[in-house]
Scaffold this motif. Structure first.
Motif, PDB file in Angstrom:
ATOM      1  N   UNK A  65       1.097  -1.480  -0.261  1.00  0.00           N
ATOM      2  CA  UNK A  65       0.129  -0.002   0.058  1.00  0.00           C
ATOM      3  C   UNK A  65       0.593   1.602   0.091  1.00  0.00           C
ATOM      4  N   UNK A  66       1.961   1.422   0.460  1.00  0.00           N
ATOM      5  CA  UNK A  66       3.323   2.346   0.753  1.00  0.00           C
ATOM      6  C   UNK A  66       3.064   2.720  -0.732  1.00  0.00           C
ATOM      7  N   UNK A  67       4.380   1.208  -1.169  1.00  0.00           N
ATOM      8  CA  UNK A  67       3.880   1.547  -2.726  1.00  0.00           C
ATOM      9  C   UNK A  67       2.684   2.113  -3.470  1.00  0.00           C
ATOM     10  N   UNK A  68       1.757   1.750  -3.291  1.00  0.00           N
ATOM     11  CA  UNK A  68       1.121   1.820  -4.026  1.00  0.00           C
ATOM     12  C   UNK A  68       0.671   4.016  -4.314  1.00  0.00           C
ATOM     13  N   UNK A  69       0.929   4.159  -2.852  1.00  0.00           N
ATOM     14  CA  UNK A  69       0.699   5.204  -2.387  1.00  0.00           C
ATOM     15  C   UNK A  69       1.458   6.293  -2.797  1.00  0.00           C
ATOM     16  N   UNK A  70       2.897   6.070  -3.763  1.00  0.00           N
ATOM     17  CA  UNK A  70       3.953   7.218  -4.056  1.00  0.00           C
ATOM     18  C   UNK A  70       3.178   7.799  -5.277  1.00  0.00           C
ATOM     19  N   UNK A  71       3.535   8.880  -5.452  1.00  0.00           N
ATOM     20  CA  UNK A  71       3.907   9.687  -6.666  1.00  0.00           C
ATOM     21  C   UNK A  71       4.561  10.580  -7.055  1.00  0.00           C
ATOM     22  N   UNK A  72       5.301  10.118  -7.937  1.00  0.00           N
ATOM     23  CA  UNK A  72       6.630  11.362  -8.872  1.00  0.00           C
ATOM     24  C   UNK A  72       5.645  12.132  -9.631  1.00  0.00           C
ATOM     25  N   UNK A  73       6.181  13.530  -9.415  1.00  0.00           N
ATOM     26  CA  UNK A  73       5.931  14.025 -10.506  1.00  0.00           C
ATOM     27  C   UNK A  73       7.264  14.378 -11.386  1.00  0.00           C
ATOM     28  N   UNK A  74       7.368  14.416 -12.704  1.00  0.00           N
ATOM     29  CA  UNK A  74       7.996  14.411 -14.104  1.00  0.00           C
ATOM     30  C   UNK A  74       7.525  15.004 -14.660  1.00  0.00           C
ATOM     31  N   UNK A  75       7.609  16.441 -14.445  1.00  0.00           N
ATOM     32  CA  UNK A  75       8.245  18.225 -15.147  1.00  0.00           C
ATOM     33  C   UNK A  75       6.638  18.390 -14.920  1.00  0.00           C
ATOM     34  N   UNK A  76       5.909  18.708 -15.380  1.00  0.00           N
ATOM     35  CA  UNK A  76       4.490  18.527 -15.458  1.00  0.00           C
ATOM     36  C   UNK A  76       3.439  18.246 -15.606  1.00  0.00           C
ATOM     37  N   UNK A  77       4.395  16.594 -15.302  1.00  0.00           N
ATOM     38  CA  UNK A  77       3.222  15.255 -14.870  1.00  0.00           C
ATOM     39  C   UNK A  77       3.350  14.548 -13.584  1.00  0.00           C
ATOM     40  N   UNK A  78       2.733  14.487 -13.199  1.00  0.00           N
ATOM     41  CA  UNK A  78       2.003  12.943 -12.361  1.00  0.00           C
ATOM     42  C   UNK A  78       2.362  11.693 -12.438  1.00  0.00           C
ATOM     43  N   UNK A  79       3.059  10.481 -12.490  1.00  0.00           N
ATOM     44  CA  UNK A  79       3.362   9.206 -12.818  1.00  0.00           C
ATOM     45  C   UNK A  79       3.173   8.333 -10.930  1.00  0.00           C
ATOM     46  N   UNK A  80       2.321   7.500 -11.447  1.00  0.00           N
ATOM     47  CA  UNK A  80       2.715   6.303 -10.055  1.00  0.00           C
ATOM     48  C   UNK A  80       3.969   5.397 -10.438  1.00  0.00           C
ATOM     49  N   UNK A  81       4.962   5.399 -10.833  1.00  0.00           N
ATOM     50  CA  UNK A  81       6.300   4.902 -11.540  1.00  0.00           C
ATOM     51  C   UNK A  81       6.690   5.945 -11.422  1.00  0.00           C
ATOM     52  N   UNK A  82       8.394   5.793 -11.204  1.00  0.00           N
ATOM     53  CA  UNK A  82       9.922   6.581 -11.141  1.00  0.00           C
ATOM     54  C   UNK A  82      10.013   7.210 -13.083  1.00  0.00           C
ATOM     55  N   UNK A  83      10.064   8.078 -12.718  1.00  0.00           N
ATOM     56  CA  UNK A  83      10.351   9.149 -14.465  1.00  0.00           C
ATOM     57  C   UNK A  83      11.608   8.722 -14.981  1.00  0.00           C
ATOM     58  N   UNK A  84      11.754   8.455 -16.395  1.00  0.00           N
ATOM     59  CA  UNK A  84      13.253   7.825 -16.684  1.00  0.00           C
ATOM     60  C   UNK A  84      14.753   7.662 -16.205  1.00  0.00           C
ATOM     61  N   UNK A  85      15.334   8.496 -16.570  1.00  0.00           N
ATOM     62  CA  UNK A  85      16.862   8.515 -15.549  1.00  0.00           C
ATOM     63  C   UNK A  85      16.985   9.172 -14.116  1.00  0.00           C
ATOM     64  N   UNK A  86      16.210  10.283 -14.358  1.00  0.00           N
ATOM     65  CA  UNK A  86      16.206  10.647 -13.178  1.00  0.00           C
ATOM     66  C   UNK A  86      15.475  10.661 -11.946  1.00  0.00           C
ATOM     67  N   UNK A  87      14.455   9.549 -12.132  1.00  0.00           N
ATOM     68  CA  UNK A  87      13.468   9.262 -11.225  1.00  0.00           C
ATOM     69  C   UNK A  87      12.839  10.450 -10.982  1.00  0.00           C
ATOM     70  N   UNK A  88      12.397  11.439 -11.096  1.00  0.00           N
ATOM     71  CA  UNK A  88      11.509  11.914 -10.635  1.00  0.00           C
ATOM     72  C   UNK A  88      11.107  12.887  -9.054  1.00  0.00           C
ATOM     73  N   UNK A  89      10.598  13.803  -8.620  1.00  0.00           N
ATOM     74  CA  UNK A  89      10.101  13.834  -7.757  1.00  0.00           C
ATOM     75  C   UNK A  89       9.339  13.340  -6.560  1.00  0.00           C
ATOM     76  N   UNK A  90       9.511  12.843  -5.368  1.00  0.00           N
ATOM     77  CA  UNK A  90       8.621  12.047  -4.748  1.00  0.00           C
ATOM     78  C   UNK A  90       7.601  12.983  -3.732  1.00  0.00           C
ATOM     79  N   UNK A  91       6.348  13.050  -5.025  1.00  0.00           N
ATOM     80  CA  UNK A  91       4.616  13.932  -3.729  1.00  0.00           C
ATOM     81  C   UNK A  91       4.635  13.504  -2.841  1.00  0.00           C
ATOM     82  N   UNK A  92       4.424  13.547  -1.148  1.00  0.00           N
ATOM     83  CA  UNK A  92       3.003  13.150  -0.469  1.00  0.00           C
ATOM     84  C   UNK A  92       2.484  13.636  -0.988  1.00  0.00           C
ATOM     85  N   UNK A  93       1.679  12.303  -0.766  1.00  0.00           N
ATOM     86  CA  UNK A  93      -0.486  12.213  -1.012  1.00  0.00           C
ATOM     87  C   UNK A  93      -1.046  12.085  -0.293  1.00  0.00           C
TER      88      UNK A  93
END
Length: 177
Positions: free
Chosen positions: A16-44
């Motif tokens: 459940x903790x893994x499913x709750x993680x959201x990543x910000x990739x530029x102007x988009x939000x994903x449930x999976x890490x972005x490309x090489x940078x991985x994106x920024x983890x957002x607390x939801x």
């Protein structure tokens, strides 16, 4: 058996903790890490407001369907009423004292709102000297409250305006205007 139960609970919780993680990739939000940078983890996670830990409680000023007002320790909808105000009060006080504190804060809030309205240039019209009759004064007051009510105001301010307008109309009626 207990050990397998606890292990399965831990697996579910970690999933459940893994499913709750959201990543910000530029102007988009994903449930999976972005490309090489991985994106920024957002607390939801929902914000937690623990009034008891801060030594505070809430008191609700409710308005019933008949228009009566009353204070409640529980949310107004539990009593079939609407919320007019929510006042923070010290948690350790007896109910009567919490109501007194909330009532004082509410009166101060109304006074501040009235001062703000006056500072915005919405001074209460008074009886001007000279030929202005008493009936004209009441008409001006009602028109003033009508103009004030058309402005964006809080529910409490709108109620106050309605009460003031009603009082002006009552005075107008008593003066036989």
């Amino acid at each position: 058996m207990r050990l397998t139960f606890l292990a399965s609970l831990l697996l579910i919780a970690s999933g459940m903790a893994q499913a709750q993680q959201v990543y910000r990739c530029g102007n988009q939000y994903n449930g999976e890490p972005c490309g090489a940078g991985g994106g920024r983890v957002i607390d939801v996670s929902p914000p937690v407001r623990n009034l008891e830990a801060a030594g505070a409680s809430q008191v609700f000023l409710c308005v019933s369907n008949s228009g009566g007002r009353f204070w409640s320790a529980n949310h107004c909808r539990e009593r079939g009423a609407l919320v007019e105000r929510i006042e923070p009060v010290p948690a350790g006080l007896p109910w009567e004292q919490q109501v007194e504190v909330a009532d004082r804060q509410t009166r101060q809030g109304y006074a501040v709102q009235q001062q703000a309205a006056q500072q915005r240039g919405a001074m209460s019209p008074g009886v001007t000297g000279g030929g202005t009759s008493r009936c004209a004064h009441f008409n001006e007051r009602v028109a003033y409250y009508d103009r004030l009510a058309r402005q964006p105001q809080s529910g409490a301010t709108q109620s106050w305006i309605a009460e003031q307008r009603k009082e002006a109309r009552d005075q107008q009626f008593r003066a036989r205007c």
